[in-house]
Scaffold this motif. Structure first.
Motif, PDB file in Angstrom:
ATOM      1  N   ALA A  41       0.848  -1.182   0.000  1.00 24.58           N
ATOM      2  CA  ALA A  41       0.000   0.000   0.000  1.00 24.58           C
ATOM      3  C   ALA A  41       0.889   1.240   0.000  1.00 24.58           C
ATOM      4  O   ALA A  41       1.664   1.449   0.911  1.00 24.58           O
ATOM      5  N   MET A  42       0.772   2.025  -1.039  1.00 20.24           N
ATOM      6  CA  MET A  42       1.550   3.248  -1.152  1.00 20.24           C
ATOM      7  C   MET A  42       0.692   4.422  -0.715  1.00 20.24           C
ATOM      8  O   MET A  42      -0.433   4.576  -1.181  1.00 20.24           O
ATOM      9  N   LYS A  43       1.205   5.222   0.163  1.00 17.61           N
ATOM     10  CA  LYS A  43       0.482   6.399   0.614  1.00 17.61           C
ATOM     11  C   LYS A  43       0.804   7.553  -0.318  1.00 17.61           C
ATOM     12  O   LYS A  43       1.957   7.820  -0.602  1.00 17.61           O
ATOM     13  N   GLN A  44      -0.225   8.205  -0.793  1.00 12.96           N
ATOM     14  CA  GLN A  44      -0.057   9.377  -1.626  1.00 12.96           C
ATOM     15  C   GLN A  44      -0.314  10.609  -0.781  1.00 12.96           C
ATOM     16  O   GLN A  44      -1.444  10.869  -0.392  1.00 12.96           O
ATOM     17  N   PRO A  45       0.726  11.373  -0.481  1.00 14.64           N
ATOM     18  CA  PRO A  45       0.498  12.566   0.328  1.00 14.64           C
ATOM     19  C   PRO A  45      -0.199  13.652  -0.485  1.00 14.64           C
ATOM     20  O   PRO A  45      -0.063  13.722  -1.702  1.00 14.64           O
ATOM     21  N   ILE A  46      -0.932  14.487   0.199  1.00 20.81           N
ATOM     22  CA  ILE A  46      -1.576  15.634  -0.416  1.00 20.81           C
ATOM     23  C   ILE A  46      -0.554  16.765  -0.418  1.00 20.81           C
ATOM     24  O   ILE A  46       0.120  17.008   0.583  1.00 20.81           O
ATOM     25  N   THR A  47      -0.423  17.451  -1.539  1.00 17.98           N
ATOM     26  CA  THR A  47       0.530  18.545  -1.643  1.00 17.98           C
ATOM     27  C   THR A  47      -0.206  19.877  -1.544  1.00 17.98           C
ATOM     28  O   THR A  47      -1.126  20.144  -2.308  1.00 17.98           O
ATOM     29  N   ILE A  48       0.223  20.687  -0.583  1.00 15.04           N
ATOM     30  CA  ILE A  48      -0.321  22.033  -0.413  1.00 15.04           C
ATOM     31  C   ILE A  48       0.807  22.997  -0.749  1.00 15.04           C
ATOM     32  O   ILE A  48       1.856  22.971  -0.110  1.00 15.04           O
ATOM     33  N   SER A  49       0.584  23.858  -1.762  1.00 13.38           N
ATOM     34  CA  SER A  49       1.611  24.793  -2.204  1.00 13.38           C
ATOM     35  C   SER A  49       1.091  26.216  -2.128  1.00 13.38           C
ATOM     36  O   SER A  49      -0.090  26.463  -2.365  1.00 13.38           O
ATOM     37  N   GLN A  65     -11.074  11.931   3.984  1.00 15.67           N
ATOM     38  CA  GLN A  65     -12.084  10.994   4.492  1.00 15.67           C
ATOM     39  C   GLN A  65     -11.699   9.579   4.082  1.00 15.67           C
ATOM     40  O   GLN A  65     -11.379   9.306   2.936  1.00 15.67           O
ATOM     41  N   GLY A  66     -11.706   8.686   5.041  1.00 11.50           N
ATOM     42  CA  GLY A  66     -11.396   7.284   4.790  1.00 11.50           C
ATOM     43  C   GLY A  66      -9.917   6.948   4.858  1.00 11.50           C
ATOM     44  O   GLY A  66      -9.560   5.779   4.755  1.00 11.50           O
ATOM     45  N   LEU A  67      -9.051   7.928   5.003  1.00 11.46           N
ATOM     46  CA  LEU A  67      -7.614   7.651   5.115  1.00 11.46           C
ATOM     47  C   LEU A  67      -7.247   7.417   6.576  1.00 11.46           C
ATOM     48  O   LEU A  67      -7.719   8.121   7.461  1.00 11.46           O
ATOM     49  N   GLU A  68      -6.404   6.419   6.822  1.00 14.92           N
ATOM     50  CA  GLU A  68      -6.015   6.086   8.197  1.00 14.92           C
ATOM     51  C   GLU A  68      -5.095   7.144   8.799  1.00 14.92           C
ATOM     52  O   GLU A  68      -5.322   7.632   9.888  1.00 14.92           O
ATOM     53  N   SER A  69      -4.030   7.470   8.104  1.00 11.80           N
ATOM     54  CA  SER A  69      -3.098   8.488   8.610  1.00 11.80           C
ATOM     55  C   SER A  69      -2.761   9.429   7.452  1.00 11.80           C
ATOM     56  O   SER A  69      -1.786   9.228   6.744  1.00 11.80           O
ATOM     57  N   PRO A  70      -3.577  10.456   7.262  1.00 11.46           N
ATOM     58  CA  PRO A  70      -3.344  11.361   6.137  1.00 11.46           C
ATOM     59  C   PRO A  70      -2.068  12.177   6.331  1.00 11.46           C
ATOM     60  O   PRO A  70      -1.707  12.554   7.437  1.00 11.46           O
ATOM     61  N   THR A  71      -1.388  12.408   5.214  1.00 10.86           N
ATOM     62  CA  THR A  71      -0.138  13.153   5.219  1.00 10.86           C
ATOM     63  C   THR A  71      -0.217  14.254   4.173  1.00 10.86           C
ATOM     64  O   THR A  71      -0.715  14.025   3.077  1.00 10.86           O
ATOM     65  N   ALA A  72       0.291  15.424   4.520  1.00  9.13           N
ATOM     66  CA  ALA A  72       0.329  16.540   3.585  1.00  9.13           C
ATOM     67  C   ALA A  72       1.750  17.081   3.511  1.00  9.13           C
ATOM     68  O   ALA A  72       2.428  17.209   4.520  1.00  9.13           O
TER      69      ALA A  72
END
Length: 134
Positions: free
Chosen positions: A54-62, A90-97
């Motif tokens: 499972a690859m986590k895709q982080p959200i990018t805030i710029s 929503q639905g993500l266990e450990s969200p990363t940004a």
């Protein structure tokens, strides 16, 4: 006639080389102790048929130099940032940004984004650039 010996016999052990030996032993044990991880427990892990990770895709805030906010390359207003982030995590266990903020901006914009991430329980990582010439 006094035939007694003037020199006394003393038993003396040379220990100057012991210092070198102790120094090398201390270095050896210091190096070895940093390599050993005492928290590791050897286990035989179960096998799985699918080798998918499972690859986590982080959200990018710029935020660019003009103060324009982007959420994964999509322009967004600062007021829309929090509801859109809440929808995406929503639905993500450990969200990363990943935060990418222009160096010329003031710190307040960064603090505002960090507060939003704190309220939404998002792990925030700041992207930086390595210094040139050092």
């Amino acid at each position: 006639m006094n035939l007694s010996r003037r020199r006394k016999i003393s038993s003396h052990v040379e220990t100057s080389s012991m210092n070198d030996i102790m120094f090398f032993l201390m270095l050896f044990f210091l190096i070895v102790s940093t390599m050993v991880n005492p928290n590791v427990i050897k286990l035989m892990l179960p096998n799985a048929r699918s080798g998918k990770q499972a690859m986590k895709q982080p959200i990018t805030i710029s935020v660019d130099a003009a103060g324009t906010y982007f959420l994964d390359r999509t322009p967004i207003t600062p007021t829309e940032l929090e509801p859109e982030l809440a929808r995406r995590i929503q639905g993500l266990e450990s969200p990363t940004a990943v935060l990418r903020v222009d160096a010329s901006l003031n710190v307040q914009k960064l603090v505002d984004i960090l507060e939003i991430g704190n309220r939404l329980k998002i792990k925030m990582v700041m992207a930086t650039q390595a210094q040139q010439g050092k």
